[in-house]
Design a protein around this motif. Structure first.
Motif, PDB file in Angstrom:
ATOM      1  N   LYS A  70     -57.580  61.422  28.404  1.00 55.49           N
ATOM      2  CA  LYS A  70     -57.183  60.911  29.708  1.00 55.49           C
ATOM      3  C   LYS A  70     -58.249  59.941  30.223  1.00 55.49           C
ATOM      4  O   LYS A  70     -58.989  60.227  31.139  1.00 55.49           O
ATOM      5  CB  LYS A  70     -57.031  62.076  30.703  1.00 55.49           C
ATOM      6  CG  LYS A  70     -55.917  63.034  30.338  1.00 55.49           C
ATOM      7  CD  LYS A  70     -54.649  62.765  31.137  1.00 55.49           C
ATOM      8  CE  LYS A  70     -53.553  63.757  30.803  1.00 55.49           C
ATOM      9  NZ  LYS A  70     -53.043  63.587  29.423  1.00 55.49           N
ATOM     10  N   ILE A  71     -58.327  58.803  29.567  1.00 59.71           N
ATOM     11  CA  ILE A  71     -59.277  57.802  30.043  1.00 59.71           C
ATOM     12  C   ILE A  71     -58.486  56.562  30.381  1.00 59.71           C
ATOM     13  O   ILE A  71     -57.654  56.112  29.595  1.00 59.71           O
ATOM     14  CB  ILE A  71     -60.331  57.478  28.967  1.00 59.71           C
ATOM     15  CG1 ILE A  71     -61.182  58.709  28.676  1.00 59.71           C
ATOM     16  CG2 ILE A  71     -61.220  56.332  29.424  1.00 59.71           C
ATOM     17  CD1 ILE A  71     -62.148  58.510  27.539  1.00 59.71           C
ATOM     18  N   LYS A  72     -58.725  56.037  31.554  1.00 62.77           N
ATOM     19  CA  LYS A  72     -57.974  54.852  31.971  1.00 62.77           C
ATOM     20  C   LYS A  72     -58.317  53.706  31.025  1.00 62.77           C
ATOM     21  O   LYS A  72     -59.471  53.445  30.734  1.00 62.77           O
ATOM     22  CB  LYS A  72     -58.331  54.482  33.406  1.00 62.77           C
ATOM     23  CG  LYS A  72     -57.163  53.835  34.135  1.00 62.77           C
ATOM     24  CD  LYS A  72     -57.548  53.468  35.571  1.00 62.77           C
ATOM     25  CE  LYS A  72     -57.330  51.998  35.802  1.00 62.77           C
ATOM     26  NZ  LYS A  72     -58.475  51.282  36.316  1.00 62.77           N
ATOM     27  N   TYR A 100     -53.101  53.476  16.819  1.00 64.04           N
ATOM     28  CA  TYR A 100     -53.939  54.668  16.702  1.00 64.04           C
ATOM     29  C   TYR A 100     -54.962  54.751  17.838  1.00 64.04           C
ATOM     30  O   TYR A 100     -55.938  55.475  17.746  1.00 64.04           O
ATOM     31  CB  TYR A 100     -54.664  54.653  15.354  1.00 64.04           C
ATOM     32  CG  TYR A 100     -53.720  54.643  14.187  1.00 64.04           C
ATOM     33  CD1 TYR A 100     -53.143  55.820  13.736  1.00 64.04           C
ATOM     34  CD2 TYR A 100     -53.374  53.459  13.563  1.00 64.04           C
ATOM     35  CE1 TYR A 100     -52.257  55.823  12.685  1.00 64.04           C
ATOM     36  CE2 TYR A 100     -52.479  53.450  12.501  1.00 64.04           C
ATOM     37  CZ  TYR A 100     -51.929  54.632  12.067  1.00 64.04           C
ATOM     38  OH  TYR A 100     -51.045  54.624  11.016  1.00 64.04           O
ATOM     39  N   GLY A 101     -54.745  53.951  18.865  1.00 63.60           N
ATOM     40  CA  GLY A 101     -55.656  54.004  20.006  1.00 63.60           C
ATOM     41  C   GLY A 101     -56.972  53.313  19.748  1.00 63.60           C
ATOM     42  O   GLY A 101     -57.938  53.503  20.474  1.00 63.60           O
ATOM     43  N   ILE A 133     -54.575  59.437  16.349  1.00 65.33           N
ATOM     44  CA  ILE A 133     -53.287  59.533  17.061  1.00 65.33           C
ATOM     45  C   ILE A 133     -53.356  60.661  18.088  1.00 65.33           C
ATOM     46  O   ILE A 133     -52.955  60.508  19.236  1.00 65.33           O
ATOM     47  CB  ILE A 133     -52.139  59.803  16.068  1.00 65.33           C
ATOM     48  CG1 ILE A 133     -51.918  58.577  15.186  1.00 65.33           C
ATOM     49  CG2 ILE A 133     -50.852  60.151  16.797  1.00 65.33           C
ATOM     50  CD1 ILE A 133     -50.797  58.733  14.191  1.00 65.33           C
ATOM     51  N   LEU A 134     -53.901  61.791  17.634  1.00 60.22           N
ATOM     52  CA  LEU A 134     -54.014  62.945  18.524  1.00 60.22           C
ATOM     53  C   LEU A 134     -54.858  62.601  19.755  1.00 60.22           C
ATOM     54  O   LEU A 134     -54.446  62.837  20.900  1.00 60.22           O
ATOM     55  CB  LEU A 134     -54.629  64.113  17.751  1.00 60.22           C
ATOM     56  CG  LEU A 134     -54.647  65.443  18.490  1.00 60.22           C
ATOM     57  CD1 LEU A 134     -53.245  66.010  18.570  1.00 60.22           C
ATOM     58  CD2 LEU A 134     -55.574  66.428  17.783  1.00 60.22           C
ATOM     59  N   LEU A 135     -56.013  62.007  19.520  1.00 56.32           N
ATOM     60  CA  LEU A 135     -56.899  61.647  20.633  1.00 56.32           C
ATOM     61  C   LEU A 135     -56.216  60.625  21.541  1.00 56.32           C
ATOM     62  O   LEU A 135     -56.334  60.685  22.766  1.00 56.32           O
ATOM     63  CB  LEU A 135     -58.208  61.064  20.095  1.00 56.32           C
ATOM     64  CG  LEU A 135     -59.160  62.056  19.446  1.00 56.32           C
ATOM     65  CD1 LEU A 135     -60.239  61.328  18.656  1.00 56.32           C
ATOM     66  CD2 LEU A 135     -59.813  62.939  20.506  1.00 56.32           C
ATOM     67  N   HIS A 136     -55.502  59.683  20.926  1.00 60.34           N
ATOM     68  CA  HIS A 136     -54.791  58.652  21.675  1.00 60.34           C
ATOM     69  C   HIS A 136     -53.810  59.289  22.654  1.00 60.34           C
ATOM     70  O   HIS A 136     -53.628  58.833  23.778  1.00 60.34           O
ATOM     71  CB  HIS A 136     -54.055  57.760  20.675  1.00 60.34           C
ATOM     72  CG  HIS A 136     -53.445  56.537  21.284  1.00 60.34           C
ATOM     73  ND1 HIS A 136     -54.015  55.859  22.334  1.00 60.34           N
ATOM     74  CD2 HIS A 136     -52.303  55.863  20.975  1.00 60.34           C
ATOM     75  CE1 HIS A 136     -53.251  54.831  22.645  1.00 60.34           C
ATOM     76  NE2 HIS A 136     -52.207  54.807  21.849  1.00 60.34           N
ATOM     77  N   TRP A 185     -63.788  51.001  26.348  1.00 58.14           N
ATOM     78  CA  TRP A 185     -64.499  52.260  26.146  1.00 58.14           C
ATOM     79  C   TRP A 185     -63.620  53.274  25.428  1.00 58.14           C
ATOM     80  O   TRP A 185     -64.060  54.010  24.547  1.00 58.14           O
ATOM     81  CB  TRP A 185     -64.979  52.793  27.489  1.00 58.14           C
ATOM     82  CG  TRP A 185     -65.400  54.233  27.480  1.00 58.14           C
ATOM     83  CD1 TRP A 185     -64.879  55.234  28.223  1.00 58.14           C
ATOM     84  CD2 TRP A 185     -66.436  54.835  26.667  1.00 58.14           C
ATOM     85  NE1 TRP A 185     -65.507  56.423  27.931  1.00 58.14           N
ATOM     86  CE2 TRP A 185     -66.467  56.207  26.979  1.00 58.14           C
ATOM     87  CE3 TRP A 185     -67.316  54.343  25.708  1.00 58.14           C
ATOM     88  CZ2 TRP A 185     -67.338  57.105  26.381  1.00 58.14           C
ATOM     89  CZ3 TRP A 185     -68.199  55.240  25.098  1.00 58.14           C
ATOM     90  CH2 TRP A 185     -68.207  56.601  25.435  1.00 58.14           C
ATOM     91  N   ARG A 186     -62.347  53.284  25.775  1.00 57.87           N
ATOM     92  CA  ARG A 186     -61.434  54.252  25.182  1.00 57.87           C
ATOM     93  C   ARG A 186     -61.291  54.005  23.678  1.00 57.87           C
ATOM     94  O   ARG A 186     -61.392  54.913  22.858  1.00 57.87           O
ATOM     95  CB  ARG A 186     -60.076  54.132  25.868  1.00 57.87           C
ATOM     96  CG  ARG A 186     -59.119  55.238  25.574  1.00 57.87           C
ATOM     97  CD  ARG A 186     -57.880  55.082  26.448  1.00 57.87           C
ATOM     98  NE  ARG A 186     -57.070  56.268  26.379  1.00 57.87           N
ATOM     99  CZ  ARG A 186     -56.171  56.476  25.423  1.00 57.87           C
ATOM    100  NH1 ARG A 186     -55.998  55.577  24.497  1.00 57.87           N
ATOM    101  NH2 ARG A 186     -55.463  57.587  25.412  1.00 57.87           N
ATOM    102  N   GLU A 187     -61.064  52.748  23.316  1.00 65.27           N
ATOM    103  CA  GLU A 187     -60.912  52.404  21.900  1.00 65.27           C
ATOM    104  C   GLU A 187     -62.206  52.671  21.139  1.00 65.27           C
ATOM    105  O   GLU A 187     -62.199  53.118  20.000  1.00 65.27           O
ATOM    106  CB  GLU A 187     -60.505  50.931  21.752  1.00 65.27           C
ATOM    107  CG  GLU A 187     -59.106  50.665  22.270  1.00 65.27           C
ATOM    108  CD  GLU A 187     -58.769  49.182  22.344  1.00 65.27           C
ATOM    109  OE1 GLU A 187     -57.607  48.852  22.549  1.00 65.27           O
ATOM    110  OE2 GLU A 187     -59.684  48.338  22.203  1.00 65.27           O
ATOM    111  N   ARG A 188     -63.307  52.402  21.814  1.00 62.27           N
ATOM    112  CA  ARG A 188     -64.608  52.619  21.162  1.00 62.27           C
ATOM    113  C   ARG A 188     -64.848  54.110  20.938  1.00 62.27           C
ATOM    114  O   ARG A 188     -65.282  54.531  19.869  1.00 62.27           O
ATOM    115  CB  ARG A 188     -65.712  52.019  22.035  1.00 62.27           C
ATOM    116  CG  ARG A 188     -67.071  52.158  21.428  1.00 62.27           C
ATOM    117  CD  ARG A 188     -68.114  51.379  22.199  1.00 62.27           C
ATOM    118  NE  ARG A 188     -69.429  51.857  21.823  1.00 62.27           N
ATOM    119  CZ  ARG A 188     -70.412  52.018  22.669  1.00 62.27           C
ATOM    120  NH1 ARG A 188     -70.261  51.714  23.950  1.00 62.27           N
ATOM    121  NH2 ARG A 188     -71.577  52.468  22.256  1.00 62.27           N
TER     122      ARG A 188
END
Lengths: 703, 73
Positions: A480-482, A381-382, A473-476, A411-414
């Protein structure tokens, strides 16, 4: 009389070293939690008396493994220790280590010692030395580390006085660096650093070079010089690796002569517990079971004190009303202030119980096992295994939950965690759910255990988690974050939780909720009361208008008063506001009164019930004893003559509240944690838009 | 071979680390060349891995473990 001397002492240490226990021992209940300016990291401070006229202000810094920060929490440690212009800059640093993993603890110690600030080493859990077969030569360790070393057991309360004595004599402490890392890494490079910044300890300059963020306490000409060094990114990275390797060489050398461990003595209880708690099947079964217990107790245990609080405040309101003179101020006190405070206190039992469980799970060491078994699942789920803690905390309140996402390294997961946490069913939704469920779902039990109302509530919880996971899931997919994702978590030894630590944590967190979120709720109830009690010309002429209108009909006084009050509410400021939005919410099955409640609960959901109470009590004759539930039940739709709160409009409201972003507190925290308005606005628009659409569809189908 | 290829209960000595692919934090926790690492357990879906290194009990993801080469002992 002598002047009192104050010194500042910073407590630093790895997580799970019992640093907080030590802090609690030094300060007792003599502590306060504040915020660092601009960020939301809790700042814990407390006073510790060293002698009659000598007091130490103890600052408990967040746990960290290294002075090089990888998270927002850890940046605080770095900033506090390098910024000597800050009012928090310590006179002494106490590095808290523990007996078993001294090696890794010394890594942090040597880094701090190298900043050339008075630093002492506390070795905590000294009561376990014997059982773990460890021997420490304290005198030699002191010589090698060039400082005082104190053996302490924060739990058994030993060694605390020795530490106080060392702090009392802090001026005698050696400020020398302990590991001369510079020559080993690259002599030339470090000589240049020393020559460029002659007023700084070399290691401090090196740390400042390695960090990427703005150092506002350094003047601009020096900044430029730092920027010059910072450009050599490749070299810096290589040197940081070398530093880690070299530091451990020195530490191993020191410990070889001062630290002996007899491995045979170590017990394998940990291994056995780990095998069960992280087992392929049992691990999840146990976790699910614990969750069940938590939710069960949040509902059943909490409902008892909540009933007391509810009736207590009702009595207080009655008492106030009967003993104070009739008038505007009494109205404000009863309908604005008392009902407002009651609306906050009612949540305390649930929130305290939830915080109690979270604190217990963290103290025992179980929480990190949950993180371990959930990581792979959450990654789909990212998110990270560490997102489980915010998602559980979110069932109490999204505000501390968003803050607890801070230890997620990526940062992305957070960010994904922060964005979806408000979907989980927080306790503020419970009163809204409870009252509407009671109105529209029959209180029937099937097969002896399945209560229809309870099942509905459960379904709403599942819906909340489902919405969180689906939007993740949608955000995952979309974000567009590395992803520079990495994940390290220490699995600490299991511990019997300390009653003192747990109770202080629960107390502090509950207090923070009451004064943080509570302020907003109280302010809103007062504003609401004003908006409902004033309304310009039509409002003021209500009596005249109604009397004229009903001149031909014979009405009793109470009927007349009822008509006046209803007319007044309709023409009060809040009534006007409700009317403005009525066309937009009519397709969802709501009228302007519910509209008022919707508007006010955009600040905080729990205000919904209180607002309806205000609206209906303002509208009744003041003598009626009907509860708010009864009033809502009797409320009719004037156009159709049907009940206002029927199955269709009730479901539509439940669904609206399940999805809508209605909490200013959460939005404010998300703004601070993400440092941008973009994400809270996305939450507000996305969640509320979704709520509107789903409520609309459900009402149109069900009506 | 790397840490992820160890069986549960097996130990290895770290011989090489892809320094630019693993976080500094792991090095700072003592996961360095020459250290012994033991694979204590795998999470239910075989990821993350539960290891002991330098006296620390840590969980790391397989993608990180793949970057740390070991010689089995």
């Amino acid at each position: 009389m002598l002047d009192k001397t104050y010194i500042k002492v910073a407590l630093v240490g790895n997580p799970n070293t019992g640093k907080t226990s030590l802090f609690n021992q030094l300060t007792g209940l003599n502590q306060k939690v504040g915020n660092y300016p601009g960020i939301t990291v809790d700042k814990k401070e407390g006073a510790c008396h060293l002698s009659e006229n000598f007091e130490a202000k103890i600052i408990d810094l967040p746990g960290t493994y290294s002075i090089n920060p990888t998270s927002a929490d850890e940046q605080i440690v770095f900033k506090t220790l390098v910024d000597d212009t800050s009012p928090d800059y310590p006179d002494v640093v106490v590095v808290v280590a523990e007996v078993e993993n001294l090696k890794r603890n010394l890594f942090l110690f040597t880094q701090i010692k190298d900043i050339e600030i008075p630093t002492v080493l506390v070795i905590n859990m000294a009561d376990q030395l014997q059982s773990k077969g460890i021997k420490i030569d304290v005198a030699s360790l002191e010589t090698a580390l060039k400082t005082k070393v104190i053996l302490v057991s924060a739990r058994k309360k030993t060694g605390i006085e020795d530490l106080k004595e060392v702090l009392f004599n802090y001026k005698e402490l050696n400020k020398e660096a302990v590991a001369a890392i510079s020559t080993k890494i690259d002599g030339q490079f470090f000589i240049r650093i020393r020559e460029t910044f002659p007023n700084f300890p070399t290691y401090k300059s090196w740390l400042l070079i390695t960090q990427n963020y703005q150092l506002d306490f350094i003047d601009s000409s020096l900044q430029k010089k730092f920027d010059f060094f910072k450009e050599k990114k490749e070299k810096i990275k290589k040197f940081q690796h070398k530093e880690a390797i070299y530091r451990y060489q020195i530490i191993n050398q020191i410990l070889k002569e001062t630290y002996v461990i007899d491995r045979v003595k170590g017990s394998d209880l940990r291994g056995k517990l780990d095998r069960v708690l992280t087992h392929k099947i049992f691990g999840y079964v146990i976790f699910a079971f614990i969750l069940l217990i938590i939710f069960q107790s949040v509902f059943t245990w909490a409902s008892i004190p909540m009933d007391w609080i509810d009736s207590g405040f009702a009595q207080l309101a009655n008492f106030t009303r009967t003993h104070l003179p009739v008038g505007k101020y009494t109205d404000l006190l009863v309908e604005g202030v008392i009902s407002g405070i009651g609306g906050i206190v009612i949540f305390v039992p649930q929130i305290a119980i939830l915080f109690l469980f979270v604190a217990l799970l963290e103290e025992t060491g179980y929480m990190s096992r949950v993180v371990f078994i959930m990581d792979k699942i959450m990654r789909k789920y990212g998110m990270s295994g560490k997102s489980v803690i915010p998602l559980i905390s979110g069932t109490a309140c999204a505000i501390p939950a968003v803050m607890s996402a801070r230890n997620i390294e990526s940062w992305r997961e957070r960010l994904i965690t922060i964005l979806v946490v408000p979907f989980t069913t927080c306790s503020a939704r419970i009163p809204v759910y409870a009252i509407i469920i009671a109105l529209i779902i029959p209180d029937q039990t099937y097969l002896g255990i399945f209560n229809l109302q309870g099942l509905t509530l459960l379904a709403l919880y599942v819906l909340g988690f489902g919405a969180a996971l689906l939007s993740a899931i949608l955000l995952h997919k979309v974000l567009k974050i590395k992803n520079t994702s990495f994940f390290i978590i220490e699995l600490p030894n299991y511990k019997v939780p300390s009653v003192k630590n747990i109770s202080i944590t629960v107390l502090e967190k509950t207090k923070a909720f009451i004064f943080g979120a509570g302020k907003i709720i109280l302010a809103i109830s007062i504003i609401l009361w004003f908006l409902a009690s004033y309304g310009g010309k039509d409002f003021n002429n209500a009596e005249e208008h109604i009397k004229k209108q009903t001149a031909s009909i014979d009405l009793s006084i109470s009927e007349l008063n009822q008509k006046i009050a209803t007319y007044q509410l309709e023409h009060s400021y809040i009534g006007k506001l409700g009317k403005v939005i009525e066309p937009a919410i009519e397709p969802l099955g709501y009228d302007w009164k519910i509209g008022i409640a919707l508007i006010s609960s955009f600040a905080a959901r729990e205000v919904f019930v209180g607002t309806l109470a205000t609206i209906y009590s303002v509208a009744d004759d003041g003598e009626s004893t009907a509860t708010i539930k009864q009033r809502m039940h009797d409320e009719l739709n004037p156009l159709t003559g049907e009940k206002r709160f029927n199955f269709a409009s009730g479901m539509s409201l439940l669904l609206f509240y399940a999805f809508a972003m209605q909490c200013m507190g959460t939005l404010a925290i998300v703004k601070r944690e993400t440092n941008s308005w973009k994400w809270p606005i996305l939450q507000l628009v996305g969640m509320t838009g979704l709520a509107y659409i789903i409520a609309l569809i459900s009402f149109q189908i069900l009506k | 071979m790397n840490i992820a290829q160890l069986e549960i209960g097996e130990r290895g000595i770290i011989c090489e680390i892809a320094l630019d692919k693993i976080p500094l934090k792991l090095l700072e926790m003592g996961c360095l060349p020459g250290k012994t690492v033991e694979l204590l357990q795998k999470a239910p879906l075989n990821d993350p891995l539960y290891i002991r290194v330098n006296g620390s009990h840590l969980a790391i993801r397989v993608e990180t473990a793949n970057q740390i080469a070991v010689t089995k002992i």
